[in-house]
Design a protein around this motif. Structure first.
Motif, PDB file in Angstrom:
ATOM      1  N   TYR A 116     -60.289 -24.227 -83.759  1.00 45.69           N
ATOM      2  CA  TYR A 116     -61.165 -23.725 -82.707  1.00 45.69           C
ATOM      3  C   TYR A 116     -62.575 -23.449 -83.213  1.00 45.69           C
ATOM      4  CZ  TYR A 116     -60.574 -19.135 -84.905  1.00 45.69           C
ATOM      5  OH  TYR A 116     -60.582 -18.081 -85.800  1.00 45.69           O
ATOM      6  N   ILE A 117     -63.476 -23.344 -82.264  1.00 49.38           N
ATOM      7  CA  ILE A 117     -64.720 -22.593 -82.390  1.00 49.38           C
ATOM      8  C   ILE A 117     -64.559 -21.434 -81.412  1.00 49.38           C
ATOM      9  CG2 ILE A 117     -67.172 -22.630 -81.799  1.00 49.38           C
ATOM     10  CD1 ILE A 117     -67.374 -25.353 -83.003  1.00 49.38           C
ATOM     11  N   GLY A 118     -65.047 -20.258 -81.779  1.00 48.88           N
ATOM     12  CA  GLY A 118     -64.754 -19.041 -81.028  1.00 48.88           C
ATOM     13  C   GLY A 118     -64.881 -19.169 -79.521  1.00 48.88           C
ATOM     14  N   GLU A 119     -65.887 -19.923 -79.056  1.00 49.19           N
ATOM     15  CA  GLU A 119     -66.092 -20.049 -77.625  1.00 49.19           C
ATOM     16  C   GLU A 119     -64.911 -20.725 -76.939  1.00 49.19           C
ATOM     17  OE1 GLU A 119     -69.053 -18.811 -75.878  1.00 49.19           O
ATOM     18  OE2 GLU A 119     -68.741 -17.766 -77.767  1.00 49.19           O
ATOM     19  N   LEU A 120     -64.214 -21.636 -77.631  1.00 46.94           N
ATOM     20  CA  LEU A 120     -63.069 -22.308 -77.025  1.00 46.94           C
ATOM     21  C   LEU A 120     -61.958 -21.313 -76.702  1.00 46.94           C
ATOM     22  CD1 LEU A 120     -62.771 -25.598 -79.134  1.00 46.94           C
ATOM     23  CD2 LEU A 120     -64.202 -25.106 -77.134  1.00 46.94           C
ATOM     24  N   CYS A 121     -61.731 -20.368 -77.592  1.00 43.22           N
ATOM     25  CA  CYS A 121     -60.706 -19.343 -77.345  1.00 43.22           C
ATOM     26  C   CYS A 121     -61.095 -18.475 -76.155  1.00 43.22           C
ATOM     27  CB  CYS A 121     -60.512 -18.486 -78.589  1.00 43.22           C
ATOM     28  SG  CYS A 121     -59.860 -19.406 -80.010  1.00 43.22           S
ATOM     29  N   ARG A 122     -62.389 -18.206 -76.014  1.00 46.02           N
ATOM     30  CA  ARG A 122     -62.823 -17.399 -74.877  1.00 46.02           C
ATOM     31  C   ARG A 122     -62.648 -18.161 -73.568  1.00 46.02           C
ATOM     32  NH1 ARG A 122     -67.795 -15.949 -72.871  1.00 46.02           N
ATOM     33  NH2 ARG A 122     -68.934 -17.040 -74.506  1.00 46.02           N
ATOM     34  N   TYR A 123     -62.897 -19.475 -73.612  1.00 44.43           N
ATOM     35  CA  TYR A 123     -62.645 -20.278 -72.416  1.00 44.43           C
ATOM     36  C   TYR A 123     -61.170 -20.201 -72.024  1.00 44.43           C
ATOM     37  CZ  TYR A 123     -67.188 -22.473 -73.411  1.00 44.43           C
ATOM     38  OH  TYR A 123     -68.511 -22.701 -73.645  1.00 44.43           O
ATOM     39  N   LEU A 124     -60.283 -20.205 -73.019  1.00 46.36           N
ATOM     40  CA  LEU A 124     -58.849 -20.194 -72.729  1.00 46.36           C
ATOM     41  C   LEU A 124     -58.395 -18.865 -72.140  1.00 46.36           C
ATOM     42  CD1 LEU A 124     -57.507 -22.089 -75.880  1.00 46.36           C
ATOM     43  CD2 LEU A 124     -57.525 -22.912 -73.523  1.00 46.36           C
ATOM     44  N   VAL A 125     -58.877 -17.741 -72.684  1.00 43.97           N
ATOM     45  CA  VAL A 125     -58.439 -16.445 -72.149  1.00 43.97           C
ATOM     46  C   VAL A 125     -59.047 -16.180 -70.778  1.00 43.97           C
ATOM     47  CG1 VAL A 125     -58.052 -15.450 -74.428  1.00 43.97           C
ATOM     48  CG2 VAL A 125     -60.273 -15.168 -73.342  1.00 43.97           C
ATOM     49  N   ASN A 126     -60.109 -16.888 -70.412  1.00 39.71           N
ATOM     50  CA  ASN A 126     -60.714 -16.731 -69.092  1.00 39.71           C
ATOM     51  C   ASN A 126     -60.074 -17.627 -68.038  1.00 39.71           C
ATOM     52  OD1 ASN A 126     -62.591 -14.748 -69.814  1.00 39.71           O
ATOM     53  ND2 ASN A 126     -64.107 -16.245 -70.467  1.00 39.71           N
ATOM     54  N   GLN A 127     -59.133 -18.488 -68.474  1.00 40.02           N
ATOM     55  CA  GLN A 127     -58.426 -19.339 -67.531  1.00 40.02           C
ATOM     56  C   GLN A 127     -57.355 -18.543 -66.774  1.00 40.02           C
ATOM     57  OE1 GLN A 127     -58.435 -23.038 -66.837  1.00 40.02           O
ATOM     58  NE2 GLN A 127     -60.501 -22.430 -67.424  1.00 40.02           N
ATOM     59  N   PRO A 128     -57.055 -18.928 -65.519  1.00 37.98           N
ATOM     60  CA  PRO A 128     -55.938 -18.285 -64.821  1.00 37.98           C
ATOM     61  C   PRO A 128     -54.625 -18.611 -65.510  1.00 37.98           C
ATOM     62  CG  PRO A 128     -56.763 -20.175 -63.579  1.00 37.98           C
ATOM     63  CD  PRO A 128     -57.733 -19.930 -64.688  1.00 37.98           C
ATOM     64  N   PRO A 129     -53.615 -17.762 -65.400  1.00 39.76           N
ATOM     65  CA  PRO A 129     -52.321 -18.019 -66.050  1.00 39.76           C
ATOM     66  C   PRO A 129     -51.701 -19.334 -65.580  1.00 39.76           C
ATOM     67  CG  PRO A 129     -52.454 -15.756 -65.263  1.00 39.76           C
ATOM     68  CD  PRO A 129     -53.643 -16.460 -64.692  1.00 39.76           C
ATOM     69  N   SER A 130     -50.971 -19.984 -66.489  1.00 47.55           N
ATOM     70  CA  SER A 130     -50.275 -21.230 -66.159  1.00 47.55           C
ATOM     71  C   SER A 130     -48.916 -21.247 -66.848  1.00 47.55           C
ATOM     72  CB  SER A 130     -51.102 -22.447 -66.594  1.00 47.55           C
ATOM     73  OG  SER A 130     -51.161 -22.531 -68.007  1.00 47.55           O
ATOM     74  N   LYS A 131     -48.007 -22.034 -66.321  1.00 42.16           N
ATOM     75  CA  LYS A 131     -46.669 -22.139 -66.910  1.00 42.16           C
ATOM     76  C   LYS A 131     -46.735 -22.762 -68.298  1.00 42.16           C
ATOM     77  CE  LYS A 131     -44.177 -22.592 -62.516  1.00 42.16           C
ATOM     78  NZ  LYS A 131     -43.284 -23.465 -61.690  1.00 42.16           N
ATOM     79  N   ALA A 132     -47.679 -23.685 -68.503  1.00 37.44           N
ATOM     80  CA  ALA A 132     -47.743 -24.416 -69.763  1.00 37.44           C
ATOM     81  C   ALA A 132     -48.106 -23.538 -70.954  1.00 37.44           C
ATOM     82  CB  ALA A 132     -48.752 -25.564 -69.651  1.00 37.44           C
TER      83      ALA A 132
END
Length: 628
Positions: free
Chosen positions: A369-385
């Motif tokens: 990762y680059i830190g911003e990618l992790c922030r994009y992921l935690v800002n996503q709505p929950p998903s089953k995957a």
């Protein structure tokens, strides 16, 4: 009796350690020792590989540069193992070797070298000694009868050994085959950021001394205004695809596909000195035009050990969605994967919405990762995957503590291994303990880890005449020996006689649930010394801006001098292609409401609130009638 005499000493030992301030360090002794052993094993393994390559037959593929011999080793040791996954395409290590051999032969023809289909003809009058062979090939490129005539429509002279070929390509398999092929052909590569056009692009090509350029066909339309200047530079111009090309640009992939896929002699790529330049990587250009960082053969070799140091192994599947024209993607991601012989899932573009589905589909175990990618992921709505995945290790840099905690809580259990390093730097750190917010340790076990006062800035004891490398970064070391990134020294600004750290202000603001992204920087205010704090904000949908709560947050958590004087509300933040925030550009744009279309706000200290920055208030500020 002796034991009884030693007992008082053993009881006093903890007090002695506390007095010497060693106890906090000894708490992590086991982890420090374990990492030291891992680093030693990694160093020995790389040294053994390098010595084997030096002793190998120079006519064989394992006698070349580190990229050439490592790929040849893997093609021999685990030929069927999947090296690369890109969309629906899968390539084994054997296929990667064959593809890069074809590319190498096509580049060698542009050098004027023709070793024949067997690949064993040195074309230089003896390959027993690599150095003599290299000089022989240089002579052949200059005027031997084996040289291929210059292609029709291409006015460039034949390439010579060591010439620089620039790649302007997205993250795709062809990028790797051409990069590896250039290395095998004894040519140097320059990775050009794909967004560059006009002046910045020409600057990059001139600054590294490029003799040729390979570009993606999808870039041709946007590059059309640049073609006259590129031709005037005398560059070989190739496109990596079969679409219709303008005059003077030929399809390199077609040329490579016509070549045989047998190995090329190692002496063609073996460096005379391991400190010789292997390739060029351009910095992000956050403070001006991109700058070419020289990467030596030694550094490329060292990067083979990256994932071994992180604790990854050859059965891991690594997810890589970073640009290959930067060190994180190419040297750490790709070369690091070659170092352990693992599999890499290469994405041309990162998609937060697709990430976990990709991980499930390909059995991803490691995410770089680059830190911003992790922030994009935690800002996503929950998903089953995002549940039931196999990701056990995430490795990278720039992960802020608040995002770190949210990421692990939501997607764990997994290990976060934060690292620190620079493309052109001479040091790297690994947070192998998983201590949240740290980028590494200054353990007393490590050679040269004298960092000055344990609670102060990480700064060596310099003596007159010493030479040091200035990273431009400010790290701090706590009493347990953990290193933490504090700020870029250029990003820290001075206001009211105090130093303001942009990271400290950003972390305070990011704790607000209605803010998704924050970029803090300093702006010049006429009539005032230093720079006043300004924060660009992006709202988290579906929230709206709560100025009252924002003021309460900064007033309770930041000293008066660190509180942002200006706010700028944006739809999205300006970043580089490696997701670094554009602070210099934002600072230059300033806070003039007549020049900016974004909503602006100013701190009213007397009223204890943020107010809209109207043209009237802006004029009052410049006239000295409004105090900030």
């Amino acid at each position: 009796m002796a034991a009884l005499l030693l007992l008082p000493l053993l009881l006093l030992l903890p007090l002695l350690l506390l007095k010497l301030r060693l106890w906090p360090q000894l708490r992590w002794l086991a982890a420090d020792l374990a990492f030291s052993v891992r680093a030693l094993r990694c160093k020995r393994a790389l040294r053994a590989r390098a010595l084997a390559a030096a002793a190998a037959d120079p006519e064989g593929p394992e006698g070349g540069c580190s990229l050439a011999w490592r790929l040849a080793q893997l093609a021999r040791q685990r030929p069927a193992h999947t090296f690369l996954i890109h969309g629906a395409q899968r390539f084994s290590y054997a296929e990667a070797e064959r593809q890069s051999n074809r590319a190498a032969r096509a580049f060698l023809r542009a050098r004027g070298w023709d070793g024949g289909p067997g690949g064993g003809d040195s074309g230089a009058g003896g390959a027993g000694e690599g150095e003599r062979a290299v000089h022989g090939v240089r002579d052949a490129a200059a005027g031997s009868g084996a040289a291929r005539p210059v292609r029709e429509g291409d006015g460039a002279a034949p390439l010579a050994p060591g010439d620089i070929v620039a790649l302007l390509l997205p993250a795709c398999p062809e990028f790797l085959w051409l990069w590896f092929g250039l290395a095998k052909a004894g040519l140097r590569v320059a990775f050009v950021p794909t967004a560059l056009r006009r002046g910045p692009l020409l600057h990059c090509l001139r600054s590294c001394g490029a003799r040729a350029l390979v570009l993606a066909p999808e870039f041709l339309e946007s590059l059309e205004p640049d073609l006259p200047a590129l031709r005037a530079m005398g560059l070989h111009l190739w496109a990596a695809g079969s679409e219709t090309h303008p005059a003077g640009i030929t399809d390199f992939l077609a040329e490579a596909s016509a070549e045989v896929d047998g190995p090329v002699p190692g002496y063609l790529s073996a460096p005379q000195n391991i400190m010789d330049t292997c390739l060029y990587i351009f910095t992000s250009g956050t403070t001006g035009l991109p700058k070419a960082a020289r990467i030596s053969h030694l550094k490329v070799l060292q990067c083979q050990g990256f994932y071994q140091l992180c604790g990854a192994h050859q059965e891991d599947v690594i997810y890589l969605a970073l640009p290959l024209y930067h060190m994180s993607g190419s040297l750490l991601g790709i070369v690091g994967c070659l170092g352990i012989g693992a599999t890499v899932v290469l994405k041309s573009k990162f998609s937060a919405g697709q990430f976990w589905e990709d991980c499930q589909q390909h059995g991803v175990t490691v995410f770089q990762y680059i830190g911003e990618l992790c922030r994009y992921l935690v800002n996503q709505p929950p998903s089953k995957a995002e549940h039931g995945h196999k990701v056990r290790l995430v490795v990278g840099s720039g992960l802020r503590p608040d995002t770190w905690e949210r990421f692990v809580r939501r997607f764990g259990p997994l290990q976060v291994l934060e690292t620190y390093g620079l493309t052109e730097g001479n040091v790297a750190t690994f947070n192998y303990t998983g201590q949240q917010g740290a980028v590494g340790r200054a353990s007393w076990l490590y050679k040269g880890s004298r960092f000055g006062t344990p609670r102060g800035s990480v700064w060596p004891h310099l003596q007159p005449g010493d030479v040091f490398f200035n990273t431009g970064d400010l790290l701090v070391c706590d009493d347990q020996g953990f290193l933490r990134f504090h700020d870029r020294t250029g990003d820290t600004f001075r206001w009211k006689g105090e130093n303001v750290a942009t990271t400290e202000v950003a972390e305070a603001l990011e704790a607000l649930d209605f803010l998704q992204e924050v970029n803090v920087y300093g702006v010049t205010v006429p009539g005032h010394e230093g720079r006043a704090g300004m924060a660009a904000l992006v709202l988290r949908p579906p929230h709206s801006l709560d100025l009252v709560q924002l003021y309460v947050r900064v007033s309770e958590n930041l000293p008066p001098y660190a509180r942002p004087r200006f706010l700028r509300l944006q739809e999205s933040l300006a970043t580089t292609e490696t997701f670094k925030q554009q602070k210099v550009r934002m600072a230059k744009e300033g806070f003039d409401p007549s020049a900016l279309s974004d909503p602006l706000y100013i701190l009213d200290q007397a009223g204890g609130a943020y107010l809209p920055l109207t043209p009237a208030r802006y004029s009052a500020l410049l006239a000295g009638d409004l105090r900030i």
